[in-house]
Write an enzyme that holds these catalytic residues in place. Structure first.
Site, short mmCIF file in Angstrom:
data_model
loop_
_atom_site.label_atom_id
_atom_site.label_comp_id
_atom_site.label_asym_id
_atom_site.label_seq_id
_atom_site.Cartn_x
_atom_site.Cartn_y
_atom_site.Cartn_z
N GLY A 39 34.68 65.57 16.13
CA GLY A 39 34.32 64.79 14.96
C GLY A 39 35.19 65.20 13.79
O GLY A 39 35.10 66.33 13.32
N MET A 58 32.75 70.17 11.52
CA MET A 58 33.30 69.51 12.71
C MET A 58 32.38 69.74 13.90
O MET A 58 31.78 70.80 14.04
CB MET A 58 34.69 70.08 13.00
CG MET A 58 35.40 69.42 14.15
SD MET A 58 37.07 70.09 14.36
CE MET A 58 37.92 69.24 13.03
N CYS A 59 32.27 68.72 14.74
CA CYS A 59 31.42 68.82 15.93
C CYS A 59 32.22 68.42 17.17
O CYS A 59 33.34 67.91 17.07
CB CYS A 59 30.20 67.91 15.78
SG CYS A 59 30.62 66.16 15.64
N THR A 60 31.62 68.67 18.31
CA THR A 60 32.21 68.28 19.59
C THR A 60 31.35 67.16 20.18
O THR A 60 30.13 67.25 20.18
CB THR A 60 32.22 69.47 20.57
OG1 THR A 60 32.90 70.56 19.96
CG2 THR A 60 32.93 69.11 21.86
#
Length: 183
Positions: A39, A58-60
């Site tokens: 993200g 930030m994400c996965t």
């Protein structure tokens, strides 16, 4: 009562108008969208986003196909001192690149459109999120790596503004190593 019915009718018309105005990736191929994404950018006019924006990182996102042809989406993101997971199933519609999803946890309906992708670098998505009489716009930018070319980040910001979002509604998610290896 008349006011409520009128309000619901206006919301329905607005949702139909926005859906018709969202372009889809030409010749969308769902088998190419599967895999790991990061993200990169998030834009929304929701009250939740405004309240949580300063804490987001930030994400996965892992996308896998289901046996019935839909897509399972698992998002892993840092929250305080742990990794949280959110799972959704994107149900295919008659339009390739457009999906619907329900969030039983939050009681919301999601109309998701893949606006643009080259499958190996970035994906740009538009989501119309409806919960009761509340309708919010979400524009998301995903990358196959944690960094994208500046012109793609700029394209994301411009796209968000085309859907009525302002600079205050747009966030480039701060990079984090936390939760990045989770699946």
């Amino acid at each position: 009562m008349k006011r409520l019915i009128f309000s619901l009718a206006l919301i329905t018309l607005y949702v139909l108008y926005v859906k018709a105005d969202v372009p889809l990736q030409p010749d969308f191929q769902d088998d190419k969208i599967v895999g790991r994404w990061y993200g990169i950018g998030l834009a929304s006019n929701s009250a939740w986003f405004k309240a949580k924006k300063q804490f987001l990182k930030m994400c996965t996102t892992i996308i896998t196909p289901t046996a019935d042809g839909n897509l399972d989406v698992v998002v892993t993101y840092p929250k305080q001192d742990r990794c949280e997971k959110k799972s959704m199933t994107y149900i295919k519609t008659e339009q390739p690149g457009r999906f619907i999803s329900k969030s039983p946890r939050y009681g919301s309906d999601h109309d998701i459109s893949v606006i643009e992708t080259n499958y190996n670098e970035f994906t740009l998505m538009h989501t119309l999120k409806t919960k009761g009489s509340d309708v919010n716009t979400v524009v998301s930018l995903f990358g196959r790596s944690k960094e994208l070319r500046p012109e793609l980040v700029e394209k994301f910001k411009q796209t968000a503004k085309e859907y009525g979002l302002t600079d205050e509604n747009i966030l480039i998610l701060p990079q984090s190593d936390t939760c990045m290896t989770e699946a």
